[in-house]
Design an enzyme around this catalytic site. Structure first.
Site, PDB file in Angstrom:
ATOM      1  N   ASP A 108       0.188   5.165   1.087  1.00 49.32           N
ATOM      2  CA  ASP A 108       0.141   6.064   2.255  1.00 49.32           C
ATOM      3  C   ASP A 108       0.133   5.267   3.554  1.00 49.32           C
ATOM      4  OD1 ASP A 108      -1.273   9.046   1.171  1.00 49.32           O
ATOM      5  OD2 ASP A 108      -1.155   7.304  -0.137  1.00 49.32           O
TER       6      ASP A 108
ATOM      7  N   ASP B 102       0.875  -1.162   0.000  1.00 49.62           N
ATOM      8  CA  ASP B 102       0.000   0.000   0.000  1.00 49.62           C
ATOM      9  C   ASP B 102       0.919   1.221   0.000  1.00 49.62           C
ATOM     10  OD1 ASP B 102      -2.416   1.594   0.422  1.00 49.62           O
ATOM     11  OD2 ASP B 102      -1.684   1.829   2.462  1.00 49.62           O
TER      12      ASP B 102
END
Length: 219
Positions: A14, A12
């Site tokens: 952020d 992922d």
């Protein structure tokens, strides 16, 4: 527990691979000041960053999408963020060494994010990751975003890897759900933008990493 020689590692963005919170905090407080409001404490904003601009508008102004002023605030926040997308954003400490270790061992890595391509692509480029990552998949590229497995499957297809031999790393329950839906090994990182860190234990990830250093050891 250590992962078993993954063929690829997907991250992922952020709160997992990079620390975007400082720029989210700066932009939200700038927007609040434009409306005559005081700055909010950084920690108060930080824990909601993984939920994107909608969460920022909720935290900063108490507005939901159905509220009359929501669209104006949402658009203004995104414009501020786009104009300064990588002012303070950096890889998490220790992450560059982790990525270099993967690269040295010939293990390709990619990014699967719910951040729109409009923001993800220039951000990844600004950090010099565009020439290093083997895949960048955003919601723009698939019909169904995470927690659906579509984006993870696409990343594997682009890299030429078997999802069953892949690892997905994330800091949100939807990341772990997406990884499980794709039948990948999942690692939840507790150092990310998590409102209640103790809830990570309930996400049913295969492994939990409390720090980037822990994650590096697992991979």
């Amino acid at each position: 527990m250590k992962t078993d020689h993954p063929s690829i590692v997907l991250f992922d963005l952020d709160g997992t691979l990079i620390d975007t919170a400082p720029d989210f905090i700066r932009c939200l407080n700038d927007l609040r000041r434009q409306h005559g409001l005081p700055a909010l404490p950084a920690d108060h904003i930080r824990r909601s960053v993984s939920n994107g601009a909608r969460a920022m508008v909720r935290v900063g102004f108490g507005l939901e999408p159905e509220d009359p002023d929501y669209l104006e605030k949402h658009g203004a926040f995104l414009d501020l963020y786009e104009a300064g997308i990588a002012v303070e954003t950096r890889l998490f400490e220790g992450m560059d060494a982790l990525l270099r270790s993967l690269e040295h061992r010939g293990i390709p890595w990619g990014i699967v994010t719910n951040k729109p391509l409009r923001f993800a692509a220039p951000l990844v480029k600004a950090l010099g990751l565009d020439t290093r990552c083997a895949s960048l998949v955003c919601p723009d590229h698939v019909t169904h975003r995470k927690p659906a497995p579509d984006a993870l499957f696409l990343a594997c297809e682009q890299i030429g890897a078997d999802p069953a031999q892949a690892v997905y790393v994330g800091d949100h329950e939807r990341d772990i759900e997406a990884g499980r839906n794709a039948r990948m090994k999942t690692i939840a990182v507790r150092y990310g933008y998590i409102e209640e860190p103790e809830t990570v234990d309930l996400w049913r990830a295969d492994i939990i990493a409390d720090t980037v250093n822990d994650l590096a050891k697992l991979l």
